[in-house]
Write an enzyme that holds these catalytic residues in place. Structure first.
Site, PDB file in Angstrom:
ATOM      1  N   ARG A  12      -7.620 -63.258  85.664  1.00 20.70           N
ATOM      2  CA  ARG A  12      -6.889 -64.239  86.482  1.00 20.70           C
ATOM      3  C   ARG A  12      -5.402 -64.158  86.227  1.00 20.70           C
ATOM      4  NH1 ARG A  12     -10.178 -69.564  85.109  1.00 20.70           N
ATOM      5  NH2 ARG A  12      -9.482 -68.818  83.086  1.00 20.70           N
ATOM      6  N   THR A  45     -22.585 -58.444  78.764  1.00 20.76           N
ATOM      7  CA  THR A  45     -22.795 -59.139  77.487  1.00 20.76           C
ATOM      8  C   THR A  45     -22.116 -60.503  77.537  1.00 20.76           C
ATOM      9  OG1 THR A  45     -20.833 -58.111  76.549  1.00 20.76           O
ATOM     10  CG2 THR A  45     -22.934 -57.025  76.073  1.00 20.76           C
ATOM     11  N   ARG A  51     -22.338 -63.743  80.172  1.00 23.49           N
ATOM     12  CA  ARG A  51     -23.360 -64.762  80.395  1.00 23.49           C
ATOM     13  C   ARG A  51     -24.180 -64.360  81.613  1.00 23.49           C
ATOM     14  NH1 ARG A  51     -23.052 -66.288  75.943  1.00 23.49           N
ATOM     15  NH2 ARG A  51     -22.379 -68.304  75.140  1.00 23.49           N
ATOM     16  N   GLU A  84     -32.583 -67.668  80.569  1.00 24.69           N
ATOM     17  CA  GLU A  84     -33.164 -67.211  79.291  1.00 24.69           C
ATOM     18  C   GLU A  84     -34.114 -68.262  78.721  1.00 24.69           C
ATOM     19  OE1 GLU A  84     -29.961 -66.168  76.643  1.00 24.69           O
ATOM     20  OE2 GLU A  84     -29.031 -64.876  78.138  1.00 24.69           O
ATOM     21  N   HIS A 124     -30.279 -61.025  74.123  1.00 19.08           N
ATOM     22  CA  HIS A 124     -29.111 -61.853  73.764  1.00 19.08           C
ATOM     23  C   HIS A 124     -28.758 -61.694  72.275  1.00 19.08           C
ATOM     24  CE1 HIS A 124     -26.684 -65.656  74.942  1.00 19.08           C
ATOM     25  NE2 HIS A 124     -26.021 -64.921  74.044  1.00 19.08           N
TER      26      HIS A 124
HETATM   27  P1  NAP Z   1     -11.880 -64.981  75.786  1.00 20.16           P
HETATM   28  O1  NAP Z   1     -11.044 -64.385  74.697  1.00 20.16           O
HETATM   29  O2  NAP Z   1     -11.538 -66.344  76.291  1.00 20.16           O
HETATM   30  O3  NAP Z   1     -11.874 -63.936  77.003  1.00 20.16           O
HETATM   31  C1  NAP Z   1     -12.360 -64.248  78.266  1.00 20.16           C
HETATM   32  C2  NAP Z   1     -11.412 -63.608  79.273  1.00 20.16           C
HETATM   33  O4  NAP Z   1     -11.963 -63.758  80.583  1.00 20.16           O
HETATM   34  C3  NAP Z   1     -10.028 -64.249  79.264  1.00 20.16           C
HETATM   35  O5  NAP Z   1      -9.096 -63.253  78.923  1.00 20.16           O
HETATM   36  C4  NAP Z   1      -9.842 -64.752  80.694  1.00 20.16           C
HETATM   37  O6  NAP Z   1      -8.502 -64.457  81.060  1.00 20.16           O
HETATM   38  C5  NAP Z   1     -10.871 -63.939  81.471  1.00 20.16           C
HETATM   39  N1  NAP Z   1     -11.359 -64.588  82.688  1.00 20.16           N
HETATM   40  C6  NAP Z   1     -11.637 -65.892  82.891  1.00 20.16           C
HETATM   41  N2  NAP Z   1     -12.063 -66.086  84.143  1.00 20.16           N
HETATM   42  C7  NAP Z   1     -12.058 -64.861  84.740  1.00 20.16           C
HETATM   43  C8  NAP Z   1     -12.376 -64.410  86.035  1.00 20.16           C
HETATM   44  N3  NAP Z   1     -12.780 -65.251  86.992  1.00 20.16           N
HETATM   45  N4  NAP Z   1     -12.258 -63.075  86.309  1.00 20.16           N
HETATM   46  C9  NAP Z   1     -11.840 -62.230  85.355  1.00 20.16           C
HETATM   47  N5  NAP Z   1     -11.504 -62.610  84.110  1.00 20.16           N
HETATM   48  C10 NAP Z   1     -11.617 -63.911  83.810  1.00 20.16           C
HETATM   49  O7  NAP Z   1     -13.407 -65.040  75.349  1.00 20.16           O
HETATM   50  P2  NAP Z   1     -14.208 -64.006  74.422  1.00 20.16           P
HETATM   51  O8  NAP Z   1     -14.198 -64.482  73.035  1.00 20.16           O
HETATM   52  O9  NAP Z   1     -13.747 -62.628  74.731  1.00 20.16           O
HETATM   53  O10 NAP Z   1     -15.683 -64.248  74.997  1.00 20.16           O
HETATM   54  C11 NAP Z   1     -15.975 -63.921  76.348  1.00 20.16           C
HETATM   55  C12 NAP Z   1     -17.364 -64.392  76.741  1.00 20.16           C
HETATM   56  O11 NAP Z   1     -18.333 -63.574  76.118  1.00 20.16           O
HETATM   57  C13 NAP Z   1     -17.717 -65.816  76.264  1.00 20.16           C
HETATM   58  O12 NAP Z   1     -17.289 -66.788  77.179  1.00 20.16           O
HETATM   59  C14 NAP Z   1     -19.218 -65.784  76.118  1.00 20.16           C
HETATM   60  O13 NAP Z   1     -19.822 -66.337  77.248  1.00 20.16           O
HETATM   61  C15 NAP Z   1     -19.551 -64.297  76.034  1.00 20.16           C
HETATM   62  N6  NAP Z   1     -20.187 -63.954  74.732  1.00 20.16           N
HETATM   63  C16 NAP Z   1     -21.464 -63.480  74.723  1.00 20.16           C
HETATM   64  C17 NAP Z   1     -22.051 -63.121  73.523  1.00 20.16           C
HETATM   65  C18 NAP Z   1     -23.455 -62.568  73.473  1.00 20.16           C
HETATM   66  O14 NAP Z   1     -24.166 -62.852  72.520  1.00 20.16           O
HETATM   67  N7  NAP Z   1     -23.854 -61.751  74.426  1.00 20.16           N
HETATM   68  C19 NAP Z   1     -21.347 -63.264  72.314  1.00 20.16           C
HETATM   69  C20 NAP Z   1     -20.043 -63.751  72.362  1.00 20.16           C
HETATM   70  C21 NAP Z   1     -19.467 -64.091  73.582  1.00 20.16           C
HETATM   71  P3  NAP Z   1      -7.841 -65.049  82.387  1.00 20.16           P
HETATM   72  O15 NAP Z   1      -8.210 -66.501  82.425  1.00 20.16           O
HETATM   73  O16 NAP Z   1      -6.396 -64.786  82.266  1.00 20.16           O
HETATM   74  O17 NAP Z   1      -8.460 -64.264  83.480  1.00 20.16           O
END
Ligand code: NAP
Length: 316
Positions: free
Chosen positions: A175, A233, A235, A264, A282
């Protein structure tokens, strides 16, 4: 003594430091919503995880004494943040400590899906493999491929870093621009549509939100290359699994590597039966190091709030 409700389980790394500080109630790994409501009644802190819906009903059951929801995850789409804010309940998460683990799983799924690893292993174990065949299991070579990262945050950024050794071209959609990451990773920001058209691999790292719901649907899949690999990975809600299963079946998508699913632990039969799908349960953050650190982080929040201090990693 304060009551701390652990909706399901908390690893010893998190449990030990609070064992003598509070009365601990534990729901158990298979706790039903009724059981979670029962143990949360009268608690000052609730430890939740992505499988636990923290909604108005649960907050009502907790009663007015609840001061903290500590979520054992970086994502917090399972928590009704507005409802917590309205009631003055603090919400915390566990960022950073799971970044490497999740990025490494995304890379694992990328490679495994690109090379049809699950399919090959299933064939081999079932006695269907007849020996090396030049035309069989020919997948995508990651070296030199174009990789599109959707959400270049902590995990997406680390995934991009890990890919550097493969000499890939990096695109990202977000974004807001990420100039520091762009410079460091030699990544180019493009619109999602262009990313889908140009990428050999699309890896999702954006949070679950109304905006990202079914970001990858039938229309998005039509933009992608026939040989493309999709990795999720983030959601489950980001991907329309029925559309993905149809695209795999009809040969309009190369392969998928999935760790998360919309409902899930239920997985639709059509995705279980689809070809070229590597499916993980997961386990993005499931390393010993990450999970212990997450447990400790949750407990740091609980201790801080019980002491009347500002907790780390506050979301609300
Ligand atoms: P983060 O640092 O907040 O990164 C998320 C990124 O997504 C941000 O840079 C945000 O930047 C971007 N974003 C938000 N809305 C968007 C959109 N509509 N289109 C494109 N980009 C968008 O979070 P993180 O720590 O990397 O974690 C990311 C996600 O991974 C978590 O929310 C969680 O759901 C998932 N996760 C899954 C697991 C698993 O076990 N599989 C483990 C950990 C995390 P902008 O707002 O500037 O776009």
């Amino acid at each position: 003594m304060s009551v701390v409700a652990i909706a399901r389980v908390l690893l010893p790394a998190g449990l030990e430091p609070i064992r003598d500080l509070a009365k601990i109630r534990i729901g158990g790994v298979d706790a039903t919503p009724d059981r979670v409501r029962e143990i949360t009644a009268g608690a000052e802190a609730l430890v939740a995880d992505p499988t636990v819906g923290v909604d108005a009903e649960l907050l009502d059951a907790a009663g007015p004494g609840l001061r903290l929801v500590a979520n054992f995850a970086v994502g917090y789409d399972n928590v009704d943040l507005e409802e917590c804010r309205r009631r003055g309940i603090v919400v915390t998460n566990t960022p950073d400590v799971l970044t490497n683990a999740t990025a490494e799983l995304a890379l694992t799924l990328t490679l495994a899906a690109a090379r049809f690893l699950s399919e090959g292993e299933r064939d081999l174990r079932a006695g269907r493999w007849q020996g090396l065949e030049p035309g069989a299991y020919r997948g995508l070579e990651l070296s030199g491929a174009t990789v599109g990262v959707v959400g270049l945050g902590r995990i997406g950024g680390r995934y991009a870093e890990l890919l550097a050794g493969f000499g890939v071209e990096l695109l990202y959609a977000a974004r807001s621009p990420k100039p520091e990451a762009e410079a460091r990773l030699a990544a180019s920001r493009v619109e999602l549509e262009e990313l889908l058209r140009r990428s050999d691999v699309v890896s999702l790292h954006a949070p679950a939100s109304p905006e990202t719901h079914h970001l990858i649907d039938a229309e998005a899949l039509r933009l992608m290359e026939e040989q493309a690999v999709l990795v999720n990975t983030a959601r489950g809600s980001l991907v329309d699994l029925a559309a993905v299963a149809a695209a795999l079946r009809e040969g309009r998508l190369g392969a998928v590597g999935l760790d998360v699913y919309e409902d899930e632990p239920r997985i639709p039969a059509e995705i279980l039966e689809a070809p070229h799908a590597v499916l993980a349960p997961h386990i993005g953050s499931a390393t010993i190091k990450a999970r212990d650190a997450m447990a400790r982080m949750v407990t740091d929040s609980v201790i801080a709030v019980l002491d009347g201090c500002e907790p780390p990693n506050r979301v609300v």
